[in-house]
Scaffold this motif. Structure first.
Motif, PDB file in Angstrom:
ATOM      1  N   VAL A   3       0.833  -1.218   0.000  1.00 40.66           N
ATOM      2  CA  VAL A   3       0.000   0.000   0.000  1.00 40.66           C
ATOM      3  C   VAL A   3       0.858   1.256   0.000  1.00 40.66           C
ATOM      4  O   VAL A   3       0.505   2.259  -0.621  1.00 40.66           O
ATOM      5  CB  VAL A   3      -0.945  -0.030   1.216  1.00 40.66           C
ATOM      6  N   GLY A   4       2.017   1.224   0.674  1.00 41.60           N
ATOM      7  CA  GLY A   4       2.897   2.393   0.689  1.00 41.60           C
ATOM      8  C   GLY A   4       3.387   2.757  -0.697  1.00 41.60           C
ATOM      9  O   GLY A   4       3.382   3.930  -1.091  1.00 41.60           O
ATOM     10  N   ILE A   5       3.822   1.722  -1.447  1.00 44.26           N
ATOM     11  CA  ILE A   5       4.286   1.979  -2.817  1.00 44.26           C
ATOM     12  C   ILE A   5       3.124   2.440  -3.688  1.00 44.26           C
ATOM     13  O   ILE A   5       3.269   3.334  -4.533  1.00 44.26           O
ATOM     14  CB  ILE A   5       4.938   0.708  -3.401  1.00 44.26           C
ATOM     15  N   LEU A   6       1.951   1.836  -3.484  1.00 46.29           N
ATOM     16  CA  LEU A   6       0.757   2.248  -4.233  1.00 46.29           C
ATOM     17  C   LEU A   6       0.470   3.728  -4.015  1.00 46.29           C
ATOM     18  O   LEU A   6       0.218   4.474  -4.976  1.00 46.29           O
ATOM     19  CB  LEU A   6      -0.443   1.405  -3.791  1.00 46.29           C
ATOM     20  N   ALA A   7       0.516   4.166  -2.755  1.00 47.95           N
ATOM     21  CA  ALA A   7       0.271   5.577  -2.445  1.00 47.95           C
ATOM     22  C   ALA A   7       1.303   6.477  -3.096  1.00 47.95           C
ATOM     23  O   ALA A   7       0.971   7.556  -3.622  1.00 47.95           O
ATOM     24  CB  ALA A   7       0.261   5.790  -0.933  1.00 47.95           C
ATOM     25  N   LEU A   8       2.558   6.039  -3.098  1.00 43.59           N
ATOM     26  CA  LEU A   8       3.625   6.833  -3.705  1.00 43.59           C
ATOM     27  C   LEU A   8       3.420   6.961  -5.215  1.00 43.59           C
ATOM     28  O   LEU A   8       3.577   8.049  -5.783  1.00 43.59           O
ATOM     29  CB  LEU A   8       4.977   6.186  -3.417  1.00 43.59           C
ATOM     30  N   VAL A   9       3.042   5.859  -5.872  1.00 46.22           N
ATOM     31  CA  VAL A   9       2.797   5.894  -7.317  1.00 46.22           C
ATOM     32  C   VAL A   9       1.655   6.842  -7.649  1.00 46.22           C
ATOM     33  O   VAL A   9       1.741   7.646  -8.584  1.00 46.22           O
ATOM     34  CB  VAL A   9       2.503   4.471  -7.846  1.00 46.22           C
ATOM     35  N   CYS A  28      -4.330   0.950  -8.994  1.00 48.59           N
ATOM     36  CA  CYS A  28      -5.201  -0.003  -8.287  1.00 48.59           C
ATOM     37  C   CYS A  28      -5.361  -1.295  -9.096  1.00 48.59           C
ATOM     38  O   CYS A  28      -5.381  -2.399  -8.533  1.00 48.59           O
ATOM     39  CB  CYS A  28      -6.575   0.622  -8.024  1.00 48.59           C
ATOM     40  N   VAL A  29      -5.496  -1.174 -10.411  1.00 47.15           N
ATOM     41  CA  VAL A  29      -5.616  -2.356 -11.272  1.00 47.15           C
ATOM     42  C   VAL A  29      -4.340  -3.183 -11.208  1.00 47.15           C
ATOM     43  O   VAL A  29      -4.386  -4.422 -11.082  1.00 47.15           O
ATOM     44  CB  VAL A  29      -5.933  -1.937 -12.722  1.00 47.15           C
ATOM     45  N   VAL A  30      -3.174  -2.518 -11.254  1.00 46.26           N
ATOM     46  CA  VAL A  30      -1.891  -3.231 -11.159  1.00 46.26           C
ATOM     47  C   VAL A  30      -1.775  -3.941  -9.811  1.00 46.26           C
ATOM     48  O   VAL A  30      -1.359  -5.109  -9.735  1.00 46.26           O
ATOM     49  CB  VAL A  30      -0.716  -2.247 -11.368  1.00 46.26           C
ATOM     50  N   TRP A  31      -2.143  -3.246  -8.728  1.00 44.81           N
ATOM     51  CA  TRP A  31      -2.087  -3.851  -7.386  1.00 44.81           C
ATOM     52  C   TRP A  31      -2.976  -5.083  -7.323  1.00 44.81           C
ATOM     53  O   TRP A  31      -2.565  -6.128  -6.793  1.00 44.81           O
ATOM     54  CB  TRP A  31      -2.528  -2.828  -6.352  1.00 44.81           C
ATOM     55  N   ALA A  32      -4.193  -4.975  -7.872  1.00 46.75           N
ATOM     56  CA  ALA A  32      -5.129  -6.108  -7.824  1.00 46.75           C
ATOM     57  C   ALA A  32      -4.579  -7.306  -8.586  1.00 46.75           C
ATOM     58  O   ALA A  32      -4.690  -8.461  -8.139  1.00 46.75           O
ATOM     59  CB  ALA A  32      -6.469  -5.683  -8.409  1.00 46.75           C
ATOM     60  N   MET A  33      -3.947  -7.055  -9.736  1.00 42.51           N
ATOM     61  CA  MET A  33      -3.374  -8.149 -10.522  1.00 42.51           C
ATOM     62  C   MET A  33      -2.239  -8.835  -9.758  1.00 42.51           C
ATOM     63  O   MET A  33      -2.107 -10.062  -9.781  1.00 42.51           O
ATOM     64  CB  MET A  33      -2.878  -7.609 -11.863  1.00 42.51           C
ATOM     65  N   GLN A  34      -1.434  -8.035  -9.045  1.00 41.44           N
ATOM     66  CA  GLN A  34      -0.335  -8.619  -8.271  1.00 41.44           C
ATOM     67  C   GLN A  34      -0.840  -9.434  -7.088  1.00 41.44           C
ATOM     68  O   GLN A  34      -0.150 -10.323  -6.609  1.00 41.44           O
ATOM     69  CB  GLN A  34       0.600  -7.517  -7.788  1.00 41.44           C
ATOM     70  N   GLY A  40     -11.333  -7.701 -14.065  1.00 41.07           N
ATOM     71  CA  GLY A  40     -12.802  -7.603 -14.054  1.00 41.07           C
ATOM     72  C   GLY A  40     -13.351  -7.338 -12.663  1.00 41.07           C
ATOM     73  O   GLY A  40     -14.298  -6.570 -12.491  1.00 41.07           O
ATOM     74  N   TYR A  41     -12.742  -7.956 -11.650  1.00 43.08           N
ATOM     75  CA  TYR A  41     -13.188  -7.738 -10.275  1.00 43.08           C
ATOM     76  C   TYR A  41     -12.954  -6.294  -9.847  1.00 43.08           C
ATOM     77  O   TYR A  41     -13.813  -5.671  -9.210  1.00 43.08           O
ATOM     78  CB  TYR A  41     -12.443  -8.692  -9.341  1.00 43.08           C
ATOM     79  N   THR A  42     -11.795  -5.755 -10.219  1.00 43.77           N
ATOM     80  CA  THR A  42     -11.475  -4.370  -9.875  1.00 43.77           C
ATOM     81  C   THR A  42     -12.425  -3.406 -10.569  1.00 43.77           C
ATOM     82  O   THR A  42     -12.936  -2.458  -9.956  1.00 43.77           O
ATOM     83  CB  THR A  42     -10.028  -4.037 -10.278  1.00 43.77           C
ATOM     84  N   LEU A 288     -11.378  -0.464  -1.685  1.00 43.53           N
ATOM     85  CA  LEU A 288     -11.270  -1.914  -1.496  1.00 43.53           C
ATOM     86  C   LEU A 288      -9.873  -2.289  -1.018  1.00 43.53           C
ATOM     87  O   LEU A 288      -9.706  -3.103  -0.101  1.00 43.53           O
ATOM     88  CB  LEU A 288     -11.591  -2.620  -2.813  1.00 43.53           C
ATOM     89  N   ILE A 289      -8.868  -1.691  -1.624  1.00 40.75           N
ATOM     90  CA  ILE A 289      -7.479  -1.977  -1.252  1.00 40.75           C
ATOM     91  C   ILE A 289      -7.207  -1.541   0.187  1.00 40.75           C
ATOM     92  O   ILE A 289      -6.594  -2.268   0.980  1.00 40.75           O
ATOM     93  CB  ILE A 289      -6.521  -1.265  -2.223  1.00 40.75           C
ATOM     94  N   LEU A 290      -7.667  -0.336   0.543  1.00 44.06           N
ATOM     95  CA  LEU A 290      -7.444   0.167   1.897  1.00 44.06           C
ATOM     96  C   LEU A 290      -8.147  -0.696   2.933  1.00 44.06           C
ATOM     97  O   LEU A 290      -7.629  -0.917   4.039  1.00 44.06           O
ATOM     98  CB  LEU A 290      -7.929   1.614   1.995  1.00 44.06           C
ATOM     99  N   ALA A 291      -9.334  -1.203   2.580  1.00 45.49           N
ATOM    100  CA  ALA A 291     -10.067  -2.067   3.512  1.00 45.49           C
ATOM    101  C   ALA A 291      -9.336  -3.390   3.706  1.00 45.49           C
ATOM    102  O   ALA A 291      -9.230  -3.895   4.833  1.00 45.49           O
ATOM    103  CB  ALA A 291     -11.473  -2.308   2.982  1.00 45.49           C
ATOM    104  N   ARG A 292      -8.828  -3.975   2.602  1.00 48.30           N
ATOM    105  CA  ARG A 292      -8.101  -5.250   2.698  1.00 48.30           C
ATOM    106  C   ARG A 292      -6.823  -5.100   3.514  1.00 48.30           C
ATOM    107  O   ARG A 292      -6.381  -6.030   4.195  1.00 48.30           O
ATOM    108  CB  ARG A 292      -7.783  -5.783   1.300  1.00 48.30           C
ATOM    109  N   ALA A 293      -6.197  -3.916   3.406  1.00 43.49           N
ATOM    110  CA  ALA A 293      -4.956  -3.670   4.141  1.00 43.49           C
ATOM    111  C   ALA A 293      -5.201  -3.190   5.573  1.00 43.49           C
ATOM    112  O   ALA A 293      -4.238  -2.962   6.312  1.00 43.49           O
ATOM    113  CB  ALA A 293      -4.109  -2.653   3.392  1.00 43.49           C
ATOM    114  N   ARG A 294      -6.484  -3.001   5.953  1.00 49.93           N
ATOM    115  CA  ARG A 294      -6.856  -2.553   7.305  1.00 49.93           C
ATOM    116  C   ARG A 294      -6.124  -1.261   7.687  1.00 49.93           C
ATOM    117  O   ARG A 294      -5.594  -1.101   8.788  1.00 49.93           O
ATOM    118  CB  ARG A 294      -6.573  -3.651   8.332  1.00 49.93           C
TER     119      ARG A 294
END
Length: 424
Positions: A3-9, A28-34, A40-42, A288-294
């Motif tokens: 999430v830190g790298i995601l925020a920086l990007v 967000c799409v790249v993060w979800a794929m990783q 499609g879910y994203t 969704l990402i922030l929720a998964r990362a709590r």
């Protein structure tokens, strides 16, 4: 990608002026794929974020404001205020503020206010000898009343994001918006008192009567919107739809509604709404990402270790919003930060409605601050003056706005009185 790298990007993309929605959605799409999630879910999550009945109020309220501009209703408000305040020294400054307050009941957008009314107010003030800095600063500052006073588009977005009552948030915003207008009024009184060259003109009863008749239909709009919502007759979305129909009726009655005007209004609304909805959708994917990362739990633990004083938390909150508001779009900030900070605010004993009003007022002041403040650039475009001239004109008006912000932070009852009185 954590999430830190995601925020920086995302921050780097925003700094490079990539459109806000794409700057958020792409990473967000790249993060979800990783993480093994499908694209499609994203995308489905993003779509679900805007597939909401309450959010239908956003394009409808935008259309109400655009129609008010294009159908000549803003000019009628200006003429009425000018006729009513003719005997007041420095009357055009008061007319500027009065028109902004009247228009704020129809438009929940600061940009619609400054783009529409600025074309009328600033040239009139310049012809009367007002300095460009004062005229542009007052117009830009008074436009902030619109996104705070109901029907507030940021309030609709906040209520949808935080799952709170839009009607309660509308009710809570009335007194802060009125205080903003009062603060600007006091500054105008101080400014004009030191400049005797701005004289008054005799009151013309016939002119006032004609202007009053011409503005009656427009003044019914806030009664339809706010009256319908607070009495429970309409939901905010239904009130927005009813107000849109009322605007069309007024345009037909005033004989200013033509096919070309309507098509231009629909096109402008579509462009504004499209930008907002892309941001809403991308923020849903980020949520969704922030929720998964709590992330909210992490933020709560960090702030809990730092302080257990609600006032200190509010101070930190204000500083955060002021910094973010200077560099990021307000809608994106609401969508990204509210799901994280709302649970923390509740832990500190802060009412969600009070938290919402503080958030909105902070971010609307951010519309006046460089480098991203959109009201700055619209005012500069309207006046054809450099942005630095507009910034210097706005600077003194930030004092009363900041005073109101301090007041609503220290005294929650100022915000909560009206919602409680109305039973929210």
């Amino acid at each position: 990608m954590d999430v830190g790298i995601l925020a920086l990007v995302i921050a780097v993309l925003l700094f490079l002026r990539v459109p806000v929605g794409l700057a958020i959605l792409g990473p967000c799409v790249v993060w979800a794929m990783q993480q093994g999630l499908s694209v499609g879910y994203t995308v489905s999550t993003a779509f679900t974020g805007v597939n909401s009945f309450p959010l239908l109020a956003v394009p409808l309220f935008i259309l109400v404001g655009v129609l008010a501009n294009r159908l000549g209703i803003a000019e009628r408000l200006f003429e009425f205020c000018l006729a009513a305040l003719s005997r007041v020294r420095g009357n055009l400054a008061y007319v500027n503020l009065g028109t902004a307050v009247g228009f704020s009941w129809m438009s929940g957008s600061a940009l619609a206010d400054v783009a529409g009314l600025g074309k009328i107010q600033i040239p009139a003030m310049r012809r009367a000898g007002y300095p460009m800095g004062f005229a542009s600063g007052l117009t830009a500052s008074s436009s902030l009343i619109a996104p705070v006073m109901p029907p507030s588009i940021p309030a609709v977005i906040f209520a949808s994001t935080a799952a709170v009552s839009t009607g309660a948030l509308f009710a809570a915003s009335v007194i802060p918006a009125t205080l903003m207008a009062t603060g600007l009024l006091i500054y105008i009184a101080i400014w004009t008192a030191r400049r005797p060259e701005f004289t008054s003109v005799p009151f013309d009863a016939r002119r006032f009567w004609r202007a009053s008749v011409r503005v009656l239909g427009a003044l019914a709009t806030p009664v339809i919107i706010l009256g319908g919502i607070l009495t429970g007759v309409f939901t905010p979305t239904e009130a927005a739809a009813t107000a849109t129909v009322w605007m069309l009726i007024l345009g037909a009655f005033y004989r200013t509604l033509r096919l070309k005007v309507l098509l231009h209004a629909l096109k402008e609304t579509l462009l504004i709404t499209g930008g907002i909805m892309i941001i809403l959708a991308s923020a849903a994917a980020l949520g969704l990402i922030l929720a998964r990362a709590r992330i909210s739990d992490t933020v709560a633990d960090s702030l809990g270790a730092l302080t257990d004083n609600p006032l200190v938390f509010l101070l930190l909150l204000n500083l955060l919003f002021i910094i973010l508001g200077a560099v990021i779009d307000a809608t994106a900030i609401i969508l990204v930060t509210v799901p994280v900070l709302m649970p923390v605010a509740i832990q500190f004993g802060i009412d969600p409605i009070h938290f919402g009003v503080i958030t909105i007022v902070n971010l609307m002041i951010g519309l006046l601050t460089p480098p991203v403040g959109s009201v700055l650039y619209v005012t500069s475009s309207v006046t054809r003056e450099p942005v630095d001239v507009v910034i210097r004109g706005i600077a003194p008006f930030l004092i009363p706005l900041a005073a109101v912000l301090v007041l609503i932070n220290l005294f929650p009852d100022v915000v909560m009185f009206l919602p409680r009185a109305l039973g929210f």
